[in-house]
Design an enzyme around this catalytic site. Sequence first.
Site, PDB file in Angstrom:
ATOM      1  NE  ARG A  58      -3.222   2.513   2.842  1.00  0.00           N
ATOM      2  CZ  ARG A  58      -3.210   3.306   3.916  1.00  0.00           C
ATOM      3  NH1 ARG A  58      -2.554   2.960   5.004  1.00  0.00           N
ATOM      4  NH2 ARG A  58      -3.866   4.437   3.905  1.00  0.00           N
TER       5      ARG A  58
ATOM      6  CG  HIS B 284      -1.300   8.765   3.718  1.00  0.00           C
ATOM      7  ND1 HIS B 284      -1.404   7.404   3.918  1.00  0.00           N
ATOM      8  CD2 HIS B 284      -0.920   9.276   4.906  1.00  0.00           C
ATOM      9  CE1 HIS B 284      -1.083   7.113   5.173  1.00  0.00           C
ATOM     10  NE2 HIS B 284      -0.785   8.232   5.790  1.00  0.00           N
TER      11      HIS B 284
ATOM     12  CD  GLU C  34      -4.858   7.370  10.241  1.00  0.00           C
ATOM     13  OE1 GLU C  34      -4.390   8.440  10.664  1.00  0.00           O
ATOM     14  OE2 GLU C  34      -4.473   6.248  10.652  1.00  0.00           O
TER      15      GLU C  34
ATOM     16  CG  ASN D  91      -4.950   3.167   9.019  1.00  0.00           C
ATOM     17  OD1 ASN D  91      -4.986   2.180   8.291  1.00  0.00           O
ATOM     18  ND2 ASN D  91      -4.586   4.358   8.582  1.00  0.00           N
TER      19      ASN D  91
ATOM     20  CE1 TYR E 174       0.254   2.447  13.783  1.00  0.00           C
ATOM     21  CE2 TYR E 174      -1.714   3.573  13.003  1.00  0.00           C
ATOM     22  CZ  TYR E 174      -0.468   3.026  12.759  1.00  0.00           C
ATOM     23  OH  TYR E 174       0.051   3.048  11.482  1.00  0.00           O
TER      24      TYR E 174
ATOM     25  CD  GLU F 234      -1.519   3.832   8.332  1.00  0.00           C
ATOM     26  OE1 GLU F 234      -1.246   4.229   9.484  1.00  0.00           O
ATOM     27  OE2 GLU F 234      -1.723   4.594   7.373  1.00  0.00           O
TER      28      GLU F 234
HETATM   29  C1  FCB Z   1      -1.215   6.984  10.959  1.00  0.00           C
HETATM   30  C2  FCB Z   1      -0.842   7.522   9.604  1.00  0.00           C
HETATM   31  C3  FCB Z   1       0.479   7.023   9.083  1.00  0.00           C
HETATM   32  C4  FCB Z   1       1.514   6.901  10.176  1.00  0.00           C
HETATM   33  C5  FCB Z   1       0.959   6.176  11.374  1.00  0.00           C
HETATM   34  C6  FCB Z   1       1.950   5.994  12.497  1.00  0.00           C
HETATM   35  O1  FCB Z   1      -2.078   7.875  11.591  1.00  0.00           O
HETATM   36  O2  FCB Z   1      -1.834   7.202   8.660  1.00  0.00           O
HETATM   37  O3  FCB Z   1       0.880   7.860   8.045  1.00  0.00           O
HETATM   38  O4  FCB Z   1       2.030   8.132  10.483  1.00  0.00           O
HETATM   39  O5  FCB Z   1      -0.165   6.822  11.862  1.00  0.00           O
END
Ligand code: FCB
Length: 455
Positions: free
Chosen positions: A86, A130, A175, A296, A298, A362
């Site tokens: 990607r 992006h 995002e 995405n 985290y 992500e």
């Molecule tokens: C996300 C972004 C990506 C990267 C990660 C850590 O929010 O999409 O570009 O910076 O965080």
Amino acid sequence: MTIADVEARGRTPVFPDGFVWGAATAAYQIEGAAREDGRGPSIWDTFCRTPGRVAGGHTGDVACDHYHRYAQDVALMRELGLGAYRFSVSWPRVQPDGSGPANPRGLDFYDRLVDRLLAAGIAPYATLYHWDLPQPLEDHGGWPSRDTAHRFADYAALVHGRLGDRVRTWITVNEPWVAAFLGYGNGVHAPGRTDPADALRAAHHLLLGHGLAASLLRTAGAGEIALTLNLAPVIGDEEAAARADILLNRQFLDPALRGSYPPDLLEVVERVAGLGHVRDGDLALINQPLDLVGVNYYNPCYVASRPGQPADPAWPGSEGIAFVDPGGPTTAMGWPIAPDGLTRLLVRLSRDYSGVGLLVTENGAAFDDVVVDGRVHDPERLAYLDGHLRAAHAAIAGGADLRGYLVWSLLDNFEWAEGYRRRFGIVHVDYATQRRLPKDSALWYRGVIERNGLA
Ligand code: FCB
């Protein structure tokens, strides 16, 4: 193998046949070549040059020099066994002014990249936006202005016109929450504006841009169309959690997948920005059939009700909500490590928004890596990825329609406001020499891909 087979294997985390394994990057974070071949300035070029905005005064001018080293980088992807890559297309390379005819030299780069990927047996997954908005469009109002959504659709058509014969999977916007609320709300990201009303308008126009682009991609025959969102399970008392869930997740999921905003969200928008920018018919335009939601993930979002708490600038409508620190282990970003949150999120998505596939676009972690004797031992990242893949596997067993996983990121890169001091790559980059060095986590990931599962 069917999902039932996966379940039958019990604790052996083997993924369904056809599960997509890959890695993700974004144009401004890796390409460099900021002034080459007719590329125009983006809001991130401007932001990086504004003193105090980016750690260390870093810029994406050179980054990983991927623009010149893409062939070597694709060879590396192949060695790792990636099935998908990607990347994002830089709008200011394609349209230096943000409108008008395409700059052919800008498109040529993606043409070469896509051909390389295909020759290496790697499926290209193209993200159209992006975060690198052409600066001239910001000068005309940026995402708070409705016109930007139309400009984005024009740009999407130009890119699809050139790459659509070879790129099957298209991600419109990455995002929109971050682009709107960090870009125009708290100003931590480009363009660095701080106006809650503009942030809410930007969110709507990013969704509108997504819808317009998705519609024309569909008409043009695109294979798979996705919207990538930063999503998180919200953990906290019911009232605070429900509201934060609306602001972070449902503000985007509901219009894109159901064609409506949650009523509580509309109340916030009306109070903070008015509803003048939400026109009749917009929700229908936003609600295009999607093949995939890009997830995405985290960390979860932790909240608590706290009467009298003013709204966080990145969260218009969050009055009375405190964002709390759960304690426990974190990454170098200070982000909590909570793999269970991914299971919870994916299962919830397939339950509440059935009929659309899920793709982790992500997931990954920054740690303070060091090169020792030509190796990078990164046991914490490896454990992070292993834990999240187990969590993804558990989600599939729990009914989530998860189709693949793309690690963030292939390479250490320019981490936005954090500059180069945060390393998310599974491949280490020495910025002085541009040498690439697969970390232990990359070598481990190659094994995961080979086995289609964890050891
Ligand atoms: C996300 C972004 C990506 C990267 C990660 C850590 O929010 O999409 O570009 O910076 O965080």
